[in-house]
Design a protein around this motif. Structure first.
Motif, PDB file in Angstrom:
ATOM      1  N   PRO A 362       0.889  -0.641  -0.302  1.00 16.91           N
ATOM      2  CA  PRO A 362      -0.111  -0.117  -0.280  1.00 16.91           C
ATOM      3  C   PRO A 362       0.784   1.214  -0.037  1.00 16.91           C
ATOM      4  N   LEU A 363       2.136   1.456   0.263  1.00 14.99           N
ATOM      5  CA  LEU A 363       3.143   1.949   0.467  1.00 14.99           C
ATOM      6  C   LEU A 363       3.158   2.498  -0.435  1.00 14.99           C
ATOM      7  N   ASP A 364       3.208   1.505  -1.993  1.00 11.66           N
ATOM      8  CA  ASP A 364       4.231   1.711  -2.626  1.00 11.66           C
ATOM      9  C   ASP A 364       2.600   2.515  -3.767  1.00 11.66           C
ATOM     10  N   VAL A 365       1.691   2.098  -3.668  1.00 14.16           N
ATOM     11  CA  VAL A 365       0.255   2.494  -4.783  1.00 14.16           C
ATOM     12  C   VAL A 365      -0.304   3.537  -3.433  1.00 14.16           C
ATOM     13  N   GLU A 366       0.324   4.223  -3.166  1.00 14.80           N
ATOM     14  CA  GLU A 366      -0.735   5.526  -1.885  1.00 14.80           C
ATOM     15  C   GLU A 366      -0.859   6.871  -3.099  1.00 14.80           C
ATOM     16  N   GLY A 367      -2.315   6.777  -3.468  1.00 14.72           N
ATOM     17  CA  GLY A 367      -2.838   7.946  -3.568  1.00 14.72           C
ATOM     18  C   GLY A 367      -2.912   7.268  -5.427  1.00 14.72           C
ATOM     19  N   ARG A 368      -3.112   6.606  -5.810  1.00 11.52           N
ATOM     20  CA  ARG A 368      -3.255   4.940  -6.594  1.00 11.52           C
ATOM     21  C   ARG A 368      -4.531   5.175  -7.072  1.00 11.52           C
ATOM     22  N   ASP A 369      -6.019   5.646  -7.891  1.00 12.57           N
ATOM     23  CA  ASP A 369      -6.996   4.689  -7.182  1.00 12.57           C
ATOM     24  C   ASP A 369      -7.545   4.175  -9.037  1.00 12.57           C
ATOM     25  N   ASP A 370      -6.269   3.491  -9.243  1.00  8.86           N
ATOM     26  CA  ASP A 370      -6.615   1.963 -10.012  1.00  8.86           C
ATOM     27  C   ASP A 370      -6.165   0.439  -9.522  1.00  8.86           C
ATOM     28  N   VAL A 371      -5.937   0.483  -8.638  1.00  8.57           N
ATOM     29  CA  VAL A 371      -5.513  -0.361  -7.859  1.00  8.57           C
ATOM     30  C   VAL A 371      -6.761  -1.112  -6.461  1.00  8.57           C
ATOM     31  N   ILE A 372      -6.311  -2.452  -6.560  1.00  2.00           N
ATOM     32  CA  ILE A 372      -7.864  -3.514  -5.619  1.00  2.00           C
ATOM     33  C   ILE A 372      -6.563  -3.418  -5.178  1.00  2.00           C
ATOM     34  N   LEU A 399      -3.370  -7.306  -2.957  1.00  4.60           N
ATOM     35  CA  LEU A 399      -3.841  -5.693  -4.311  1.00  4.60           C
ATOM     36  C   LEU A 399      -3.203  -6.195  -5.602  1.00  4.60           C
ATOM     37  N   ALA A 400      -3.885  -5.197  -6.326  1.00  3.76           N
ATOM     38  CA  ALA A 400      -4.595  -5.946  -8.225  1.00  3.76           C
ATOM     39  C   ALA A 400      -4.787  -4.962  -8.546  1.00  3.76           C
ATOM     40  N   SER A 401      -4.457  -4.670 -10.130  1.00  2.82           N
ATOM     41  CA  SER A 401      -4.935  -3.960 -11.057  1.00  2.82           C
ATOM     42  C   SER A 401      -6.643  -3.861 -11.020  1.00  2.82           C
ATOM     43  N   LYS A 402      -6.907  -2.641 -11.045  1.00  2.34           N
ATOM     44  CA  LYS A 402      -8.676  -2.638 -11.275  1.00  2.34           C
ATOM     45  C   LYS A 402      -8.520  -3.018 -12.942  1.00  2.34           C
ATOM     46  N   THR A 403      -7.884  -3.124 -13.390  1.00  2.00           N
ATOM     47  CA  THR A 403      -8.228  -3.165 -15.482  1.00  2.00           C
ATOM     48  C   THR A 403      -8.213  -4.373 -15.583  1.00  2.00           C
ATOM     49  N   ASP A 404      -7.311  -5.197 -15.194  1.00  2.00           N
ATOM     50  CA  ASP A 404      -6.792  -6.321 -15.942  1.00  2.00           C
ATOM     51  C   ASP A 404      -6.670  -7.310 -14.584  1.00  2.00           C
TER      52      ASP A 404
END
Length: 465
Positions: A362-372, A399-404
């Motif tokens: 979560p620290l690596d993807v903080e602020g992103r809205d494309d991650v589940i 943690l996974a990509s929302k798109t794929d």
């Protein structure tokens, strides 16, 4: 006059990176010499690190279990008050190390790798002189693999010696210290501090950061902090250690107050540094990346046919990274087209409870809205409850990509979760999506079901929550 030897491959360092490189060279028909500078076959990990520390941690957990049985019973089991003879425990641990040393020696012999025990000093990039018990040996090689590993960092005001010890000495104590102060709240300090607390020592931890294990997010470290609090471990966060005098460690607390902590032993675990001094690295002409030897994705240095693997090359300083690099370098020397480009190198903290992290956090993807992000608690897993591993706040998180739905990272905290680390890494390395994990029938009852359920939850239909 010094003996002179020529070889195809010269490997300096017999740790996990070096000895694996040697074995793979032998398998590929490459003439190889491995120089062991004194740590012993298997290096830090086998002799004074990964293996012996996990042995002591295991013994400490057994002692804690018997102690619980003696203090009113556990699971209907009662026992008399236990005692620990740490000298016998250490002897048992040493037996494991000897057995593994012999195993590595046998594998190197099978691979026809010549092992020379002694300290190597390089005069140029391809030539070194090894000081052995029987005299000096000069070795020149077509290829050199540097695998010298790392060593504990010593603080200038807390020099190792006497009652100020590193992890190496901590693993060879013959009795449990009455009061142990650990300087450094990283994974090494916490693993050993927790083990000695289980063995009955009073433990205090001094950490400069505002929380323990600062490289991990708070959700992963909270269960460890709760265990420490519950078991009476004294925490001094945001504090600085000072000198150790007359059985007392001077520290400065977060608010600037001066304190003296009584200690029979002070265990300094403020990190490790690459072993770059004392063997002629400065004569080899290789480029550096800060304190580390600079390498490319083939583990090649700036000097032709000089390679470097393991802790010498940078973070993460983990044994399994070094062994993977060693294998790849041997294959490249043999003419294979290889690159060291892992999707992830999973890391485990053998604390109480254990922590596993692979891939993005979560620290690596903080602020992103494309991650589940989805979390599944171990308290909802039958196997965890049956192992008394369901009530410490443990969980598995994906943690996974929302798109794929591609998996980006997997973490876990809880008892026994270290055994899930390979599954996490495998799925990430294979480029799995959430549906791959969800579609894999996980065995019941196992701890791995939490990975399955976390992936189902990320897809919106977890079964058991």
């Amino acid at each position: 006059m010094a003996e002179t030897i020529k070889t195809k491959v010269l490997i300096i360092g017999a740790g996990t990176g070096g000895y694996v490189a040697g074995i793979r060279c032998g398998q590929l028909g490459l003439d190889a010499i491995l120089v062991d500078g004194g740590d012993g076959l298997g290096g830090t990990c086998l002799n004074v690190g990964c293996i012996p520390s996990k042995a002591i941690i295991h013994a400490a957990s057994k002692f804690e279990t018997v102690s619980k049985a003696a203090a009113g019973g556990t699971l209907g089991i009662t026992a008399s008050k236990p005692a620990i003879d740490l000298a016998q425990t250490t002897a048992w641990k040493d037996g494991i190390v000897r057995k593994l040393n012999a195993g590595v020696a046998g594998l190197l012999k099978k691979a026809k790798v010549k092992v020379i025990n002694g300290w190597a000093t390089f005069s140029d990039a391809k030539t070194c002189t090894v000081k052995t018990a029987d005299g000096d040996i000069t070795i020149s090689a077509e290829h050199v693999i540097l695998a010298t590993g790392s060593e504990p960092v010593e603080l200038p005001f807390l020099k190792f010696g006497g009652d100020v010890i590193s992890s190496t000495e901590a693993l060879s104590l013959d009795k449990v210290p009455g009061k142990l102060v650990v300087v450094g709240g990283g994974y090494i300090g916490l693993e050993l501090g927790i083990a000695f607390r289980k063995l009955g020592a009073e433990v205090a931890i001094v950490e400069m950061a505002d929380r323990l294990l600062p490289l991990y997010d708070k959700a992963l470290t909270d269960p460890v902090a709760k265990w420490l609090e519950k078991h009476g471990v004294e925490l001094h966060l945001g504090a600085r250690a000072g000198s150790f005098e007359k059985g007392q460690l001077n520290i400065t607390t977060k608010d600037g107050a001066a304190l003296k902590l009584k200690a029979d032993k002070v265990l300094v675990t403020v990190g490790r540094r690459p072993r770059t001094k004392g063997w002629g690295l400065e004569n080899m002409g290789v480029a550096m990346a800060g304190p580390f030897v600079k390498i490319d994705d083939r583990c090649a240095t700036s000097m032709r046919n000089v390679w470097a693997v393991g802790d010498l090359t940078g973070e993460p300083m983990l044994a399994h990274k070094g062994s993977a690099q060693g294998e790849i370098v041997a294959e490249i020397i043999a003419g294979h087209d290889k690159r060291f480009d892992p999707v992830t190198i999973a890391a485990v903290c053998f604390t109480e409870p254990e922590i596993v992290s692979a891939g993005l956090t979560p620290l690596d993807v903080e602020g992103r809205d494309d991650v589940i992000t989805a979390v599944f608690p171990l308290m909802a897993i039958g196997r965890a409850l049956a192992l008394e591993a369901g009530d410490d706040g443990g969980f598995v998180r994906v943690l996974a990509s929302k798109t794929d739905h591609r998996l980006l990272g997997v973490q876990a905290v809880g008892q026994h979760v270290s055994e899930l680390s390979n599954s996490f890494a495998q799925m990430l390395e294979m480029g799995a999506v959430l549906e791959d994990v969800a579609g894999t029938i996980h065995v019941h009852p196992t701890m791995g079901e939490a990975f399955h359920e976390a992936s189902l939850r990320a897809l919106g239909h977890a079964i058991h929550i």
